[in-house]
Design a protein around this motif. Sequence first.
Motif, mmCIF file in Angstrom:
data_model
loop_
_atom_site.group_PDB
_atom_site.id
_atom_site.type_symbol
_atom_site.label_atom_id
_atom_site.label_comp_id
_atom_site.label_asym_id
_atom_site.label_seq_id
_atom_site.Cartn_x
_atom_site.Cartn_y
_atom_site.Cartn_z
ATOM 1 N N MET A 159 0.844 -1.203 0.000
ATOM 2 C CA MET A 159 0.000 0.000 0.000
ATOM 3 C C MET A 159 0.872 1.242 0.000
ATOM 4 S SD MET A 159 -2.977 -1.181 2.664
ATOM 5 C CE MET A 159 -3.879 -2.705 2.434
ATOM 6 N N ASP A 160 0.221 2.375 -0.167
ATOM 7 C CA ASP A 160 0.937 3.631 -0.301
ATOM 8 C C ASP A 160 0.888 4.424 1.004
ATOM 9 O OD1 ASP A 160 2.332 5.752 -1.422
ATOM 10 O OD2 ASP A 160 0.497 6.746 -2.097
ATOM 11 N N GLY A 161 2.076 4.741 1.569
ATOM 12 C CA GLY A 161 2.197 5.660 2.707
ATOM 13 C C GLY A 161 1.335 5.293 3.899
ATOM 14 N N THR A 162 0.553 6.276 4.358
ATOM 15 C CA THR A 162 -0.245 6.106 5.578
ATOM 16 C C THR A 162 -1.343 5.061 5.417
ATOM 17 O OG1 THR A 162 -1.642 7.953 4.865
ATOM 18 C CG2 THR A 162 0.187 8.461 6.347
ATOM 19 N N ASP A 163 -1.741 4.743 4.187
ATOM 20 C CA ASP A 163 -2.798 3.740 3.983
ATOM 21 C C ASP A 163 -2.386 2.376 4.518
ATOM 22 O OD1 ASP A 163 -4.295 5.675 2.761
ATOM 23 O OD2 ASP A 163 -3.753 5.093 0.719
ATOM 24 N N GLY A 164 -1.093 2.094 4.489
ATOM 25 C CA GLY A 164 -0.631 0.781 4.921
ATOM 26 C C GLY A 164 -0.320 0.670 6.393
ATOM 27 N N GLN A 165 -0.340 1.800 7.138
ATOM 28 C CA GLN A 165 0.037 1.763 8.552
ATOM 29 C C GLN A 165 -0.944 0.946 9.390
ATOM 30 O OE1 GLN A 165 0.577 5.780 9.932
ATOM 31 N NE2 GLN A 165 2.287 6.185 8.545
ATOM 32 N N GLY A 166 -2.253 1.160 9.171
ATOM 33 C CA GLY A 166 -3.257 0.424 9.926
ATOM 34 C C GLY A 166 -3.172 -1.078 9.715
ATOM 35 N N PRO A 167 -3.211 -1.540 8.448
ATOM 36 C CA PRO A 167 -3.084 -2.989 8.199
ATOM 37 C C PRO A 167 -1.785 -3.571 8.749
ATOM 38 C CG PRO A 167 -3.881 -1.881 6.241
ATOM 39 C CD PRO A 167 -3.518 -0.807 7.205
ATOM 40 N N THR A 213 7.939 3.536 -0.320
ATOM 41 C CA THR A 213 7.012 4.074 -1.317
ATOM 42 C C THR A 213 7.084 5.590 -1.378
ATOM 43 O OG1 THR A 213 5.197 4.157 0.305
ATOM 44 C CG2 THR A 213 5.440 2.128 -0.999
ATOM 45 N N ARG A 214 7.580 6.220 -0.295
ATOM 46 C CA ARG A 214 7.680 7.679 -0.250
ATOM 47 C C ARG A 214 9.125 8.160 -0.250
ATOM 48 N NH1 ARG A 214 2.674 9.591 0.841
ATOM 49 N NH2 ARG A 214 3.523 11.668 1.200
ATOM 50 N N MET A 215 10.070 7.221 -0.194
ATOM 51 C CA MET A 215 11.489 7.599 -0.202
ATOM 52 C C MET A 215 12.215 6.713 -1.204
ATOM 53 S SD MET A 215 14.208 7.666 2.989
ATOM 54 C CE MET A 215 13.455 9.016 3.857
ATOM 55 N N PRO A 216 12.409 7.194 -2.407
ATOM 56 C CA PRO A 216 12.997 6.361 -3.472
ATOM 57 C C PRO A 216 14.381 5.814 -3.124
ATOM 58 C CG PRO A 216 12.041 8.367 -4.378
ATOM 59 C CD PRO A 216 12.023 8.528 -2.898
ATOM 60 N N THR A 217 15.120 6.516 -2.267
ATOM 61 C CA THR A 217 16.481 6.071 -1.961
ATOM 62 C C THR A 217 16.526 5.046 -0.830
ATOM 63 O OG1 THR A 217 16.761 7.961 -0.448
ATOM 64 C CG2 THR A 217 17.498 8.238 -2.724
ATOM 65 N N TYR A 218 15.343 4.622 -0.332
ATOM 66 C CA TYR A 218 15.336 3.696 0.807
ATOM 67 C C TYR A 218 15.969 2.365 0.420
ATOM 68 C CZ TYR A 218 13.844 1.068 4.866
ATOM 69 O OH TYR A 218 13.845 0.299 6.008
ATOM 70 N N ILE A 238 14.575 -11.445 17.658
ATOM 71 C CA ILE A 238 15.392 -10.857 16.586
ATOM 72 C C ILE A 238 14.796 -11.194 15.222
ATOM 73 C CG2 ILE A 238 17.636 -10.997 15.445
ATOM 74 C CD1 ILE A 238 18.857 -11.261 18.281
ATOM 75 N N GLY A 239 14.331 -12.430 15.066
ATOM 76 C CA GLY A 239 13.717 -12.821 13.788
ATOM 77 C C GLY A 239 12.485 -11.986 13.478
ATOM 78 N N LEU A 240 11.600 -11.832 14.466
ATOM 79 C CA LEU A 240 10.405 -11.018 14.261
ATOM 80 C C LEU A 240 10.771 -9.551 14.023
ATOM 81 C CD1 LEU A 240 7.917 -12.432 16.937
ATOM 82 C CD2 LEU A 240 7.678 -12.565 14.461
ATOM 83 N N GLY A 241 11.773 -9.059 14.777
ATOM 84 C CA GLY A 241 12.193 -7.666 14.626
ATOM 85 C C GLY A 241 12.711 -7.371 13.231
ATOM 86 N N VAL A 242 13.514 -8.272 12.682
ATOM 87 C CA VAL A 242 14.029 -8.090 11.319
ATOM 88 C C VAL A 242 12.871 -8.084 10.312
ATOM 89 C CG1 VAL A 242 15.385 -9.171 9.481
ATOM 90 C CG2 VAL A 242 16.314 -9.024 11.796
ATOM 91 N N PHE A 243 11.907 -8.971 10.506
ATOM 92 C CA PHE A 243 10.750 -9.030 9.596
ATOM 93 C C PHE A 243 9.951 -7.733 9.645
ATOM 94 C CE2 PHE A 243 6.197 -10.042 8.978
ATOM 95 C CZ PHE A 243 6.237 -10.394 7.634
ATOM 96 N N PHE A 244 9.663 -7.242 10.868
ATOM 97 C CA PHE A 244 8.895 -6.001 10.999
ATOM 98 C C PHE A 244 9.693 -4.806 10.482
ATOM 99 C CE2 PHE A 244 6.567 -8.155 14.696
ATOM 100 C CZ PHE A 244 5.522 -8.539 13.872
ATOM 101 N N GLY A 245 11.010 -4.793 10.710
ATOM 102 C CA GLY A 245 11.842 -3.720 10.185
ATOM 103 C C GLY A 245 11.821 -3.693 8.666
ATOM 104 N N TRP A 246 11.889 -4.885 8.044
ATOM 105 C CA TRP A 246 11.808 -4.964 6.579
ATOM 106 C C TRP A 246 10.455 -4.450 6.089
ATOM 107 C CZ3 TRP A 246 8.027 -8.021 4.235
ATOM 108 C CH2 TRP A 246 8.051 -8.024 2.832
ATOM 109 N N ALA A 247 9.375 -4.889 6.753
ATOM 110 C CA ALA A 247 8.032 -4.503 6.314
ATOM 111 C C ALA A 247 7.821 -2.998 6.425
ATOM 112 C CB ALA A 247 6.981 -5.250 7.140
ATOM 113 N N ALA A 248 8.224 -2.413 7.564
ATOM 114 C CA ALA A 248 8.073 -0.963 7.744
ATOM 115 C C ALA A 248 8.907 -0.207 6.718
ATOM 116 C CB ALA A 248 8.486 -0.571 9.162
#
Length: 842
Positions: free
Chosen positions: A430-438, A794-799, A778-788
């Motif tokens: 999703m795009d930006g803030t739309d994906g925060q809730g899900p 989507t808003r920072m092309p250089t990410y 650590i496994g869950l943290g890496v997964f959530f860090g990747w997802a975030a």
Amino acid sequence: MFRTALRNVLAHKTRLLMTVLAVLLGVAFVSGTLVFTNTVSDAYQNSSAKGFDQVDVAVQARHQDSEGNRVGRTPDLTQALLDRAARVPGAASATGVVSGFTAIAGKDGKLVGGGWQSEGGNYWGTKDARYPLTAGHAPHGRGEVLIDSRTAERTGYRVGDTVRLSVDGPVLAPTVSGIFTTDDGNVAAGGSLALFDTPTAQRLFGKTGTYDEIDVRAGAGTSQAALKARLDRALPSHLVKTTTGKRLADDQAQAIADGMSGLRKALLVFAGIALFVGTFIIANTFTMLVAQRTRELALLRAVGASRRQVTRSVLIEAFVVGTVAGAAGLAAGVGIGAGLRSLLGSFGATVPDGPLVITPGTVVAALAVGVVVTVLAAWLPGRRAAKIPPVAAMSSVHARATTKSLVLRNTIGALFAAAGVAVVVAGTTMDGTDGQGPMGLGAVLLIIGVFVLTPLLSRPLIAAAAPVLRVFGVSGRLARQNSVRNPRRTAATASALMIGLTLITGMTVMAGSLQKSIDRMASSAIRADYVVSMANASPLSPDVAEKLATADGVTASSPLRGGVSRVDGETEDLTGVDGSTIGELTDLKVTDGSFTVGGSRVVVDEDRAEEHGWRAGSRFTAHFEDGSARTLTVAGVYQGNRLINGIMLDSKVLTPHLKDPADIRVMVRMAHGASGAAKDGLERTLGSNPAIKVQDKKDVSHDIAKMFTMMLNMVYGLLGMAVIVAVLGVINTLAMSVVERSQEIGMLRAIGLDRASVKRMVRLESLVISLFGGVLGIGLGVFFGWAAGELLGTRMPTYELVLPWARIAVFLLLAGGVGVLAALWPARRASRLNMLAAIKAE
């Protein structure tokens, strides 16, 4: 049953101590947060209210809405308007207020007040009750200035000293003519305030003969409402608006409360995490206590106690524990609140004086949280104990979970985990803030699923440590067997640590990736060696760009001049640049057309091009703030970023239409690149102005990332509470496990296992459980860090995702350290058990 429950609490007070501590820490965090935010909010609101004591009605300019194609402009508050306000019946006096950014340099030459809170204004003669003088006299002319008492105390300036300061032009060196006190909230928060006489302030802030606000005092017998009504009739309503001092104070108080609300919510989130982690400990403790008292509870059932009475007796114990922990947590929270207020001083921020605020709501919340969390955590063990048939309990055949219950648990856990992964992955698309809730919903589902599946996961993961544990001989093999003997207990213990490390790892992955992305953005988008801007991000005087253009060693420079226009009925920001040099100073990716700026040819970023349907060759009409219009042609579409975006046109086209030209920043390229000498030279060119920052690419990157770094450090500190609670949980589980296995340990000692081996067995068991929780976290943290990061990308092309392997290794070592530390006391206790007494224990 009530007396029985109380006796059980007293009989197991040592075992319940860790539970009390876990609840106490969580409650202390909650109550401390409420005390701290209420105290600071109350102090600022009282200070703010004092600041409006001299204002009964404020007259402010009414912003002109856009009419037709003309961009709205704010009218001037002239001396004539001030005189009319002063002559209104019921008005005792009218004061014109002028204010603006004013940077004061300390005796070390560095900026005082942090930039954002560095303000300046006008002193309205010797009778100005807003700012009582404590020393010296009122300022006269450009060569004198007043400074606030807090700034004088921090810098050591006294009456008669020369102080270096700047508004947005050259550096001034006036004499401190006096020192004053103020209730200004910015000053109370660590800022600075400098006052000039009114004509000087008007010239310095570019408002000659005009004011930002007119403050009117009511005469005796005239209310604020009555004075406001008379001013409304006397002054042109299409130019000005009036507001009572009470309304201004109420609005500012509400703004302060809203600002503190964000901080309060953030702190309460971490308090909730600590309580959530503590819930595992409480549930674990009561599960083990109930298991150890199974025969006792069965005997109560046999002599006539009902299931409800048994459950109620466990809940009464929890209520007593929760009440004690809640009261102790409240007391500790008051201390934490006072400590946090004092801690602000170490960060250079100060809070207005005021009492420590402990509201009835804080007291009720602390006790309610302590009791509710403890009772809820104890309810399931109590209910489970009540369901055990008395005969089965006395025969001890109840201990093992049925295959059906295990299959049901694993199925539910797998469904939750799968749903969580699916929702999180969907959120990344999703795009930006739309994906925060899900994404937030998916994270909760996944954590619940993993927690439910933890008993199942414990066996294979702990089995993977078997080769290492064999090195320790019998102690290692026994430790592995003890770790998987009761998977549910192991899971509950490890989950407490898992949650803390999940959050810490996820935040670290995000912070590292953001820093890398910001570095790439600064290095890839900017070819300039230096970026010059104001310390508080306010506009620069055009004089700065002119001085830099002729400085020694400068080969190319361009201002980024701000402006606004109306395009297709909407307000759009414009950026004026030097069309002949901007290509040398930037390296923006062009996605359509060419990067050509000059005359009527402009370039626009992708977002605006998409919004208006523009492409290379498109033409549009821009209506400037002076009412004129010009047709512009899109020469190219570029990929914008946080530093550079919007509609970019030649400053020669934009400047004639601006009433007060000002630059957002100035970009500079040097003949020999960036160096310490080049930076010093530019700063000297600008008169070593404390209001102006000269930054290279690394400085720019650090400046943008500073907020993320500060948040990360705060998160580490706050999540430390959850880790402490997790340590208590491991200690509690091991200590009670030692009691539960007293007979077994006695037998092992009797057949030759020495004290050192017993200690080693308990330590290795603790280490294995902690590392198990660490690996999951650590496994869950890496997964959530990747997802975030995917969502942010989507808003920072250089990410770009960056895995901080060194820190991840430190976190794993931290988990192991927790295990070793938590095992010290239980291991010592196990090794000191009397063999004969332990063998005879039931």
